[in-house]
Design an enzyme around this catalytic site. Structure first.
Site, PDB file in Angstrom:
ATOM      1  CD1 TRP A  25     -16.552  14.131  13.128  1.00  0.00           C
ATOM      2  CD2 TRP A  25     -16.601  12.219  11.941  1.00  0.00           C
ATOM      3  NE1 TRP A  25     -15.803  13.198  13.791  1.00  0.00           N
ATOM      4  CE2 TRP A  25     -15.810  12.020  13.100  1.00  0.00           C
ATOM      5  CE3 TRP A  25     -16.772  11.169  11.049  1.00  0.00           C
ATOM      6  CZ2 TRP A  25     -15.197  10.797  13.375  1.00  0.00           C
ATOM      7  CZ3 TRP A  25     -16.164   9.958  11.328  1.00  0.00           C
ATOM      8  CH2 TRP A  25     -15.375   9.775  12.482  1.00  0.00           C
TER       9      TRP A  25
ATOM     10  CD  GLU B  32      -4.875  -2.358   2.760  1.00  0.00           C
ATOM     11  OE1 GLU B  32      -5.324  -1.906   1.678  1.00  0.00           O
ATOM     12  OE2 GLU B  32      -4.265  -1.665   3.585  1.00  0.00           O
TER      13      GLU B  32
ATOM     14  CB  THR C 140      -0.889   0.055   1.255  1.00  0.00           C
ATOM     15  OG1 THR C 140      -0.029   0.149   2.384  1.00  0.00           O
ATOM     16  CG2 THR C 140      -1.755  -1.170   1.371  1.00  0.00           C
TER      17      THR C 140
ATOM     18  CE  LYS D 149     -11.765  13.487  12.761  1.00  0.00           C
ATOM     19  NZ  LYS D 149     -10.549  13.215  11.988  1.00  0.00           N
TER      20      LYS D 149
HETATM   21  P1  ADP Z   1      -4.220   4.343  -1.023  1.00  0.00           P
HETATM   22  O1  ADP Z   1      -4.634   4.357   0.424  1.00  0.00           O
HETATM   23  O2  ADP Z   1      -2.788   4.558  -1.234  1.00  0.00           O
HETATM   24  O3  ADP Z   1      -5.062   5.211  -1.887  1.00  0.00           O
HETATM   25  P2  ADP Z   1      -5.586   2.099  -2.197  1.00  0.00           P
HETATM   26  O4  ADP Z   1      -5.410   2.333  -3.636  1.00  0.00           O
HETATM   27  O5  ADP Z   1      -5.613   0.717  -1.702  1.00  0.00           O
HETATM   28  O6  ADP Z   1      -4.434   2.826  -1.445  1.00  0.00           O
HETATM   29  O7  ADP Z   1      -6.864   2.880  -1.801  1.00  0.00           O
HETATM   30  C1  ADP Z   1      -7.877   2.452  -0.966  1.00  0.00           C
HETATM   31  C2  ADP Z   1      -8.646   3.648  -0.488  1.00  0.00           C
HETATM   32  O8  ADP Z   1      -9.030   4.491  -1.570  1.00  0.00           O
HETATM   33  C3  ADP Z   1      -9.938   3.309   0.178  1.00  0.00           C
HETATM   34  O9  ADP Z   1      -9.757   2.920   1.515  1.00  0.00           O
HETATM   35  C4  ADP Z   1     -10.719   4.612   0.045  1.00  0.00           C
HETATM   36  O10 ADP Z   1     -10.356   5.541   1.046  1.00  0.00           O
HETATM   37  C5  ADP Z   1     -10.257   5.134  -1.279  1.00  0.00           C
HETATM   38  N1  ADP Z   1     -11.238   4.823  -2.322  1.00  0.00           N
HETATM   39  C6  ADP Z   1     -11.195   3.831  -3.222  1.00  0.00           C
HETATM   40  N2  ADP Z   1     -12.259   3.890  -4.050  1.00  0.00           N
HETATM   41  C7  ADP Z   1     -12.996   4.940  -3.656  1.00  0.00           C
HETATM   42  C8  ADP Z   1     -14.228   5.532  -4.091  1.00  0.00           C
HETATM   43  N3  ADP Z   1     -14.899   5.060  -5.123  1.00  0.00           N
HETATM   44  N4  ADP Z   1     -14.688   6.600  -3.411  1.00  0.00           N
HETATM   45  C9  ADP Z   1     -14.015   7.106  -2.367  1.00  0.00           C
HETATM   46  N5  ADP Z   1     -12.860   6.613  -1.910  1.00  0.00           N
HETATM   47  C10 ADP Z   1     -12.346   5.540  -2.546  1.00  0.00           C
END
Ligand code: ADP
Length: 542
Positions: free
Chosen positions: A444, A330, A185, A439
């Site tokens: 929120w 994950e 990640t 916050k």
């Molecule tokens: P990173 O944390 O580096 O972006 P990932 O690519 O695994 O790593 O991203 C996962 C995160 O991306 C999710 O936990 C979420 O916060 C965000 N995410 C993924 N898809 C969406 C979406 N369609 N809308 C909002 N947030 C999203």
């Protein structure tokens, strides 16, 4: 009493075996690093994949060895998904946009044994090669004629290895829980964490995401993953295309505007997938040049929230269906996808859009719940929000070579660090990442929702809302925007635009126009960097 069914292991090698025997003539098209277009078939890919597995065996690669890749989306990278995992080794995709110090950390942590690298990354690699502790050799993904001069030691040529080995290599059969690939990640907080996928998880994920309600893949479809192959296995598309015999188009390093348009149009792509920043550029290109993509049926948007204005642009201006999806590295990575349920199709347009803007229904195989700070489950009323937790056969139950993980504190569940609502129709909506939510006075504010409103303003191209310290309210929202080409956004007009669209106290305290935003390795706006940049910013209301 057990059923009387065979326990055949679910292995990644089975995808390409199937595609090459049933859809052997189907095409894989890729834009190469050398510049041209490369075309071949699943049958030809399969032959080369066997040759490479044989070559790796001769190089001493064993089951469980981590074999890294530093490459764009092209046919050689595709082959490694199968040759490395198929022989029982672990395909470790690296994000080439990471800082060398992060790559060093990740490669040493993973103890990568060999590294496959696109010629374009050879020079940068030379600069930090000395810091890599476990590498035995490097394979440059080129043919002999295009091999760059390099100071790197123990270098092999990809095409020479293929040419020097025959395809007489039988896939080994092993436990389906064997590790197949590894992806770290991006580690916006702390060090990057390794997600170690298994054959079983990957096969089950593939079966679920190929379905009509998700990627809608079959041999009648053509799919182009803009999402890089180093970003959570390109959301599983290389596997799902292969399992279904879909035509696969790999865009190489050219992911923006015109070159992407040309591939989508020229290759008759029906399904494509990527993060919002990519689609923003494509929409701008099509509008600016009077182009359309009439063959394109659907765009999967995920990785960050798909703005309502983007969904409307694709659907209303261009007649292309948007499927908003959500997932995480994950989670292999797909967790949810948004298709309109049949009982909702009769809704008025604005009510339908309210559903479509959500991140969608969990895909089959993923369970979701939202909980409060004490871990108590919250109702599925579409309003109450809480921490989103997930479980399923393709969700990680720990990180590679890491003893403790806060995300796994509750037995059997993974904490996503996202805040979400669930509604009675089964749709999930992400309110925010825990670290992005603002916050204000103990309440929120969702940065995603404010950005969605800002992006409906005709002068706004990109929007990011961050929390900035405030003496009375702890934090207040600051809106950062980049302007649409040829516009000069007026601050008070933009703030007035929020009136009636969100509660008054949600309206940002200030707007700042920026030329561009910091974009991370996977194409997402880096809010952490923006927060750092504006951490001492004094709001006019402070
Ligand atoms: P990173 O944390 O580096 O972006 P990932 O690519 O695994 O790593 O991203 C996962 C995160 O991306 C999710 O936990 C979420 O916060 C965000 N995410 C993924 N898809 C969406 C979406 N369609 N809308 C909002 N947030 C999203």
């Amino acid at each position: 009493m057990h059923g009387l069914m065979m326990d055949r292991p679910l292995l990644i090698s089975s995808f390409l075996e199937y595609a090459s025997s049933i859809y052997g003539e189907q095409e894989i098209v890729s834009r190469t690093v050398e510049g041209g277009i490369h075309r071949y078939t699943y049958a030809q890919a399969d032959n080369r994949v066997h040759r490479m597995a044989k070559a790796l065996t001769a190089l001493g690669v064993e089951s469980g060895d981590r074999i890294a890749t530093l490459a764009w989306n092209d046919h050689r990278h595709y082959e490694l998904y199968f040759s490395v995992s198929g022989m029982g080794a672990v395909c470790h995709t690296l994000n080439p946009r990471l800082h060398p110090s992060q790559l060093t950390y990740i490669m040493n942590h993973a103890s990568d044994r060999y590294l496959f690298v696109d010629p374009t990354f050879v020079k940068p690699l030379e600069a930090f090669y000395a810091t890599l502790e476990s590498l035995k050799g490097i394979i440059i993904m080129a043919d002999a004629a295009d091999m760059p001069d390099t100071t790197l030691p123990n270098v092999h040529c990809y095409e020479t290895l293929i040419a020097d080995n025959d395809a007489d290599f039988a896939w080994p059969e092993f436990d389906e829980r064997t590790a197949s690939s590894l992806c770290y990640t991006s580690g916006t907080t702390g060090n990057p964490k390794g997600v170690l996928y298994s054959h079983r998880a990957t096969v089950l994920h593939t079966m679920s995401v190929a379905l009509p309600s998700v990627l809608h893949l079959s041999a009648h479809e053509t799919v182009l993953p803009v999402v890089p192959m180093f970003h959570a296995n390109a959301w599983g598309i290389p596997y799902a295309a292969t399992m279904t015999g879909a035509k696969l188009v790999l865009p190489g390093a050219h992911l923006i505007g015109e070159p992407l348009y040309e591939l989508l149009d020229g290759e008759g792509v029906t399904t494509t997938a990527g993060v919002p920043t990519v689609w923003l550029a494509l929409l701008e290109y099509m509008r600016g040049n009077g182009k359309r993509l009439d063959g394109l049926q659907r765009v999967i948007i995920g990785g960050s929230a798909a703005p309502t204005s983007m969904i409307e642009a694709f659907q209303d201006e261009f007649g292309i269906e948007v499927r908003h999806g959500w997932g995480m590295t994950e989670m292999s990575p797909v967790g949810s996808i948004n298709t309109l349920k049949p009982n909702l199709t009769g809704l008025a347009a604005n009510e339908r859009m309210a559903y479509q803007a959500k991140q969608g229904q969990p895909v089959y195989g993923v369970d979701m719940k939202i909980v409060d700070a004490d871990g108590a489950e919250l109702p599925h009323d579409g309003k109450t929000f809480g921490e989103l937790k997930v479980r399923g056969p393709w969700i990680c139950n720990g990180y590679f070579a890491m003893d403790e993980s806060k995300a796994h504190a509750e037995e059997g569940w993974f904490n996503t660090d996202d805040v979400a609502t669930l509604d009675s129709e089964g749709y999930m909506q992400i309110v925010d990442r825990t670290k992005d939510v603002i916050k204000s006075g103990g309440e929120w504010i969702s940065s995603i929702e404010l950005e969605d409103v800002a992006l409906r303003h005709p002068d706004v191209a990109q929007a990011a809302v961050i929390g900035v310290a405030h003496p009375k309210w702890d934090e207040r929202p600051l809106l950062l925007i980049t302007p649409k080409p040829g516009t000069t956004p007026d601050m008070s007009d933009i703030l007035a635009f929020f009136k009636g669209k969100v509660a008054n106290w949600w309206t940002p305290d200030d707007v700042i126009v920026m030329e561009s935003f910091p974009i991370g390795g996977t194409g997402k706006i880096q809010k952490g960097e923006l927060r750092e940049k504006f951490k001492d910013y004094k709001l006019p209301t402070a």
